[in-house]
Scaffold this active site. Sequence first.
Site, PDB file in Angstrom:
ATOM      1  N   HIS A 124       0.830  -1.202   0.000  1.00 37.31           N
ATOM      2  CA  HIS A 124       0.000   0.000   0.000  1.00 37.31           C
ATOM      3  C   HIS A 124       0.866   1.253   0.000  1.00 37.31           C
ATOM      4  CE1 HIS A 124      -2.618   2.995   2.233  1.00 37.31           C
ATOM      5  NE2 HIS A 124      -3.284   2.756   1.127  1.00 37.31           N
ATOM      6  N   GLU A 139       1.981   1.833  -3.494  1.00 37.51           N
ATOM      7  CA  GLU A 139       0.891   2.385  -4.320  1.00 37.51           C
ATOM      8  C   GLU A 139       0.874   3.909  -4.221  1.00 37.51           C
ATOM      9  OE1 GLU A 139      -3.438   3.616  -3.602  1.00 37.51           O
ATOM     10  OE2 GLU A 139      -3.240   1.507  -3.056  1.00 37.51           O
ATOM     11  N   HIS A 140       1.011   4.435  -3.003  1.00 39.55           N
ATOM     12  CA  HIS A 140       1.051   5.887  -2.823  1.00 39.55           C
ATOM     13  C   HIS A 140       2.268   6.494  -3.520  1.00 39.55           C
ATOM     14  CE1 HIS A 140      -1.933   6.910   0.539  1.00 39.55           C
ATOM     15  NE2 HIS A 140      -2.150   5.633   0.263  1.00 39.55           N
ATOM     16  N   GLU A 187      -4.362   8.126   7.194  1.00 42.71           N
ATOM     17  CA  GLU A 187      -5.352   7.234   6.580  1.00 42.71           C
ATOM     18  C   GLU A 187      -5.699   6.083   7.524  1.00 42.71           C
ATOM     19  OE1 GLU A 187      -5.917   4.495   2.528  1.00 42.71           O
ATOM     20  OE2 GLU A 187      -4.066   5.635   2.849  1.00 42.71           O
TER      21      GLU A 187
END
Length: 443
Positions: free
Chosen positions: A68, A71-72, A148
């Site tokens: 993840h 991905e950012h 997040e």
Amino acid sequence: MTDTQQIPLDFTGTLADDGAGGLVRRTVLPGGVRVLTESMPNQRSVTVGFWVAVGSRDEFAYGHGATHFLEHLLFKGTHTRSAMDIAAAFDRVGGESNAGTAKESTVYHARVLDEDLPMAVDVLADMVAASVIDPDEMDVERGVILEELAMDADDPMDAAHEKLAEVLLGEHPLARPIGGTPETIRAVTREHVWDHYRHWYRPEEIVVTAAGGLDHDEVCRLVGEALTRAGMDLPEGAAPAPRRAVDTTAAARASVAEGTHSVHRPVEQASVIVGGRSLSTTDEDRFALGVLNAVLGGGMSSRLFQQIRERRGLAYSTYSFSAAYSDVGYYGLFAGCQPSRVDEVAGLMTAELERLATDPVTVEELDRAHGQICGGTVLGMESTGARMSRLGRAELVLGEFTGLSDALARVRAVDADAVRGVARRLLSGPQSTVVVGPVGAAG
């Protein structure tokens, strides 16, 4: 041509032809890159996605959350584009770009006008093949990801779903949260993310899917040229990587922690989920499970909604769901209710599932479930994004492409006996209950 077709790894050709210009085609490019497209005549938009068959379950032990995180970071710049360049490229044409990390795959996608497809392919290919993973950007983005995670933790429903996976899957890597934890994100280094990137983001692991107003051969040309421009080596004759195999070792580590597990949150309402182990992605009973979910908790006419909300007024939101992966799956029955009503609501939800295992669903319920699933499927196929995602699932998960008519026929073939049979399968294993709210301490 049959409506369902297996997809051998080396297959190049047509997977479906509706006779009106709607073609589904697949090509293996040099380097083993796979390209699948679906042409939608008269569409002026195209959705394109770059997929990699790596998710949070595949992370190295020292880098939980790296998928993840990566991905950012792929939006933060390449050797030729800054983060601003990437964002502005889509803004200036009214396009949309985003990404998603799941437990078994990652996708970077964009929706643009057909005339802007070359730009979208070029930017996405550059991100996937030539990210610099800038250390300074990583430090900034670490804070974004921690926020997040904090946002998700503040949502009792999200917390309940995360806890359910942990309770039902035990030591299986699928039990881990996709985004990692605050502790693992603080510990992840640039080297962890770089190792993950270089290990997985190789041509033989890449699948590109696109749907809308497009030409397949043109998409293949754009993808090959864009990846080459980004510096990716695409040798002739290289084969695609094998699809994910069932991991029996990981499956053996999956264990259900029975009983009730409480997570304290200072909120007014309790989120309660009763769940257990379910079906894997390719299980033959998956269509029956879909119909069961529609009957049990798939809408306002479902049994959970009628029993718990309409007749008793015990909850505003209640539904059923299932999560399926290559080697294991789980199901859940959810409701948000007053803390004093948790036991009553959990008992009612369990009773409705047990009733499905003993008594046949009615003809009316079955017809309604068939119509709900088939109607939703057809309406969803009006979206280029949905069709792009369907191609990704066909290639990465199922290894077969199923046309719309065959998919609808499989749903309509599910009868009352099939629903009862899959309900019995769900109930044959242990159950657990997760409660998040002002009800005890974390457990």
